[in-house]
Design a protein around this motif. Structure first.
Motif, PDB file in Angstrom:
ATOM      1  N   VAL A   1      -0.431   3.096  -3.369  1.00 53.61           N
ATOM      2  CA  VAL A   1      -0.746   4.726  -3.261  1.00 53.61           C
ATOM      3  C   VAL A   1       0.296   5.568  -4.391  1.00 53.61           C
ATOM      4  O   VAL A   1      -0.442   6.623  -5.614  1.00 53.61           O
ATOM      5  CB  VAL A   1      -1.407   5.103  -2.109  1.00 53.61           C
ATOM      6  CG1 VAL A   1      -1.357   6.605  -2.336  1.00 53.61           C
ATOM      7  CG2 VAL A   1      -1.863   4.225  -0.988  1.00 53.61           C
ATOM      8  N   PRO A   2       1.227   5.815  -3.688  1.00 52.00           N
ATOM      9  CA  PRO A   2       1.866   6.944  -4.804  1.00 52.00           C
ATOM     10  C   PRO A   2       2.487   7.107  -6.761  1.00 52.00           C
ATOM     11  O   PRO A   2       1.972   7.298  -7.740  1.00 52.00           O
ATOM     12  CB  PRO A   2       3.629   7.050  -4.534  1.00 52.00           C
ATOM     13  CG  PRO A   2       3.378   6.329  -2.689  1.00 52.00           C
ATOM     14  CD  PRO A   2       2.180   5.627  -3.049  1.00 52.00           C
ATOM     15  N   ALA A   3       2.927   5.251  -6.813  1.00 56.71           N
ATOM     16  CA  ALA A   3       1.983   4.607  -8.034  1.00 56.71           C
ATOM     17  C   ALA A   3       1.282   4.819  -8.676  1.00 56.71           C
ATOM     18  O   ALA A   3       0.616   4.612 -10.029  1.00 56.71           O
ATOM     19  CB  ALA A   3       2.829   3.295  -7.844  1.00 56.71           C
ATOM     20  N   LEU A   4       0.285   4.277  -7.552  1.00 56.14           N
ATOM     21  CA  LEU A   4      -1.451   5.160  -8.663  1.00 56.14           C
ATOM     22  C   LEU A   4      -1.752   6.189  -8.943  1.00 56.14           C
ATOM     23  O   LEU A   4      -2.604   6.409 -10.140  1.00 56.14           O
ATOM     24  CB  LEU A   4      -2.240   4.462  -7.551  1.00 56.14           C
ATOM     25  CG  LEU A   4      -3.959   4.527  -7.628  1.00 56.14           C
ATOM     26  CD1 LEU A   4      -4.250   3.316  -9.030  1.00 56.14           C
ATOM     27  CD2 LEU A   4      -4.754   4.021  -6.604  1.00 56.14           C
ATOM     28  N   LEU A   5      -1.258   6.804  -7.634  1.00 55.94           N
ATOM     29  CA  LEU A   5      -0.786   8.972  -8.201  1.00 55.94           C
ATOM     30  C   LEU A   5      -0.545   9.295  -9.192  1.00 55.94           C
ATOM     31  O   LEU A   5      -0.939   9.776 -10.219  1.00 55.94           O
ATOM     32  CB  LEU A   5      -1.020   9.507  -7.101  1.00 55.94           C
ATOM     33  CG  LEU A   5      -1.863   9.762  -5.557  1.00 55.94           C
ATOM     34  CD1 LEU A   5      -1.198  10.022  -4.676  1.00 55.94           C
ATOM     35  CD2 LEU A   5      -3.314   9.684  -6.345  1.00 55.94           C
ATOM     36  N   VAL A   6       0.691   8.891  -9.609  1.00 50.30           N
ATOM     37  CA  VAL A   6       2.171   9.277 -10.496  1.00 50.30           C
ATOM     38  C   VAL A   6       1.123   8.236 -12.030  1.00 50.30           C
ATOM     39  O   VAL A   6       1.069   8.611 -13.241  1.00 50.30           O
ATOM     40  CB  VAL A   6       2.786   8.405 -10.222  1.00 50.30           C
ATOM     41  CG1 VAL A   6       3.840   8.754 -11.999  1.00 50.30           C
ATOM     42  CG2 VAL A   6       3.285   8.878  -9.330  1.00 50.30           C
ATOM     43  N   THR A   7       0.226   7.055 -11.940  1.00 50.13           N
ATOM     44  CA  THR A   7       0.083   6.541 -13.489  1.00 50.13           C
ATOM     45  C   THR A   7      -0.862   7.009 -13.683  1.00 50.13           C
ATOM     46  O   THR A   7      -1.604   7.346 -14.969  1.00 50.13           O
ATOM     47  CB  THR A   7      -0.677   5.674 -13.052  1.00 50.13           C
ATOM     48  OG1 THR A   7       0.670   4.752 -12.012  1.00 50.13           O
ATOM     49  CG2 THR A   7      -1.626   4.321 -14.399  1.00 50.13           C
ATOM     50  N   ARG A   8      -2.634   7.473 -12.535  1.00 54.47           N
ATOM     51  CA  ARG A   8      -3.422   7.940 -13.249  1.00 54.47           C
ATOM     52  C   ARG A   8      -3.121   9.445 -13.147  1.00 54.47           C
ATOM     53  O   ARG A   8      -4.275  10.146 -13.780  1.00 54.47           O
ATOM     54  CB  ARG A   8      -4.245   7.954 -11.768  1.00 54.47           C
ATOM     55  CG  ARG A   8      -5.035   7.042 -11.510  1.00 54.47           C
ATOM     56  CD  ARG A   8      -5.475   6.005 -12.232  1.00 54.47           C
ATOM     57  NE  ARG A   8      -6.674   6.011 -11.893  1.00 54.47           N
ATOM     58  CZ  ARG A   8      -7.965   5.269 -13.089  1.00 54.47           C
ATOM     59  NH1 ARG A   8      -7.753   4.995 -13.879  1.00 54.47           N
ATOM     60  NH2 ARG A   8      -8.822   5.650 -12.285  1.00 54.47           N
ATOM     61  N   LEU A   9      -2.739  10.110 -12.804  1.00 50.30           N
ATOM     62  CA  LEU A   9      -2.489  11.948 -12.623  1.00 50.30           C
ATOM     63  C   LEU A   9      -0.924  12.666 -13.265  1.00 50.30           C
ATOM     64  O   LEU A   9      -1.509  13.419 -13.851  1.00 50.30           O
ATOM     65  CB  LEU A   9      -2.423  12.722 -11.456  1.00 50.30           C
ATOM     66  CG  LEU A   9      -3.666  12.028 -10.485  1.00 50.30           C
ATOM     67  CD1 LEU A   9      -3.712  12.929  -8.776  1.00 50.30           C
ATOM     68  CD2 LEU A   9      -5.201  12.893 -11.127  1.00 50.30           C
ATOM     69  N   GLY A  10      -0.310  11.561 -13.901  1.00 50.89           N
ATOM     70  CA  GLY A  10       0.623  11.649 -14.535  1.00 50.89           C
ATOM     71  C   GLY A  10       1.997  12.447 -13.342  1.00 50.89           C
ATOM     72  O   GLY A  10       1.475  13.200 -12.165  1.00 50.89           O
ATOM     73  N   ALA A  11       3.028  11.893 -13.280  1.00 47.09           N
ATOM     74  CA  ALA A  11       4.182  12.967 -12.823  1.00 47.09           C
ATOM     75  C   ALA A  11       4.421  13.835 -13.117  1.00 47.09           C
ATOM     76  O   ALA A  11       5.821  15.303 -12.762  1.00 47.09           O
ATOM     77  CB  ALA A  11       5.507  12.275 -13.150  1.00 47.09           C
ATOM     78  N   GLY A  12       3.803  14.797 -13.991  1.00 46.81           N
ATOM     79  CA  GLY A  12       4.585  16.421 -14.519  1.00 46.81           C
ATOM     80  C   GLY A  12       5.427  16.785 -13.912  1.00 46.81           C
ATOM     81  O   GLY A  12       5.565  18.010 -13.566  1.00 46.81           O
ATOM     82  N   GLY A  13       3.203  17.447 -12.704  1.00 45.91           N
ATOM     83  CA  GLY A  13       2.846  18.443 -11.968  1.00 45.91           C
ATOM     84  C   GLY A  13       4.748  18.516 -10.978  1.00 45.91           C
ATOM     85  O   GLY A  13       4.830  19.410 -10.456  1.00 45.91           O
TER      86      GLY A  13
ATOM     87  N   VAL B   1       1.086  -1.171  -0.072  1.00 46.85           N
ATOM     88  CA  VAL B   1      -0.350   0.351   0.186  1.00 46.85           C
ATOM     89  C   VAL B   1       1.434   0.980  -0.082  1.00 46.85           C
ATOM     90  O   VAL B   1       0.704   1.777  -1.132  1.00 46.85           O
ATOM     91  CB  VAL B   1      -0.786   0.103   1.072  1.00 46.85           C
ATOM     92  CG1 VAL B   1      -1.967   1.260   1.803  1.00 46.85           C
ATOM     93  CG2 VAL B   1      -1.918  -1.136   1.193  1.00 46.85           C
ATOM     94  N   GLY B   2       2.016   1.199   0.737  1.00 50.21           N
ATOM     95  CA  GLY B   2       2.944   2.140   1.071  1.00 50.21           C
ATOM     96  C   GLY B   2       3.713   3.040  -0.325  1.00 50.21           C
ATOM     97  O   GLY B   2       3.305   3.705  -0.506  1.00 50.21           O
TER      98      GLY B   2
END
Length: 190
Positions: free
Chosen positions: A32-44, A28-29
């Protein structure tokens, strides 16, 4: 006694696999960050991190360490006041854990509940009392510092409150007076 001694097995701690709970926490640790990067992108995130220089990061980490250590030292003083022995190193570790839990879990106080439970002794409420007193002392410091800033810069208060400044000042004055009376009467009763 045998001529061929049995080979000794490694200690239990060395051969034990991580528990499923530990594995779930790790997944989970990291998930969660991997899911956020996948869904929202890492650009910002990468752009924001690129704008922060190493000096800013070091200063932020140093200020965080000073604030956390000061909070832990305040807790040590309060704990001694209620009769508990709390080493500063343990208090600092618990303060970091509580800050993390307060940030991540709902309600914003579950880290402090964890501190109280961790220092609880059966039949003794001093651990919880020390945590509550320390939190109240911290809030009092924040309120006093905020009031001092607003009194020193009345334009800030006027910008925050607008034309209802008199009402707000009256409510604050009545609240402070009620608190003083309550503290005074509770001390006389004790």
């Amino acid at each position: 006694m045998s001529l061929f001694p049995r080979p000794t097995s490694p200690p239990a701690a060395a051969r034990r696999l991580p528990s499923s709970r530990t594995l779930v926490r790790l997944l989970v640790g990291a998930g969660v960050p991997a899911l956020l990067v996948t869904r929202l992108g890492a650009g910002g995130v990468l752009d924001a991190l690129g704008a922060i220089g190493p000096t800013t990061v070091v200063i932020a980490l140093a200020l965080g360490a000073v604030v956390t250590t000061a909070s832990a030292a305040r807790w040590c003083v309060v704990a001694r006041g209620v009769g508990l022995r709390l080493p500063l190193g343990e208090a600092v570790a618990d303060a970091y854990r509580a800050t993390l839990l307060n940030s991540l879990l709902p309600a914003g106080v579950l880290g402090d509940v964890h501190r109280a439970v961790r220092h609880h002794r059966p039949g003794d409420g001093r651990g919880a009392r020390a945590v509550v007193f320390e939190r109240v002392a911290g809030q009092v410091v924040v309120v006093v510092a905020g009031a001092a800033v607003l009194l020193a810069r009345p334009a800030l208060l006027h910008a925050l409150v607008g034309p209802g400044l008199g009402v707000v000042a009256g409510v604050i004055a009545l609240t402070v007076a009620a608190l003083v009376v309550w503290l005074w009467t509770s001390r006389r009763a004790a």
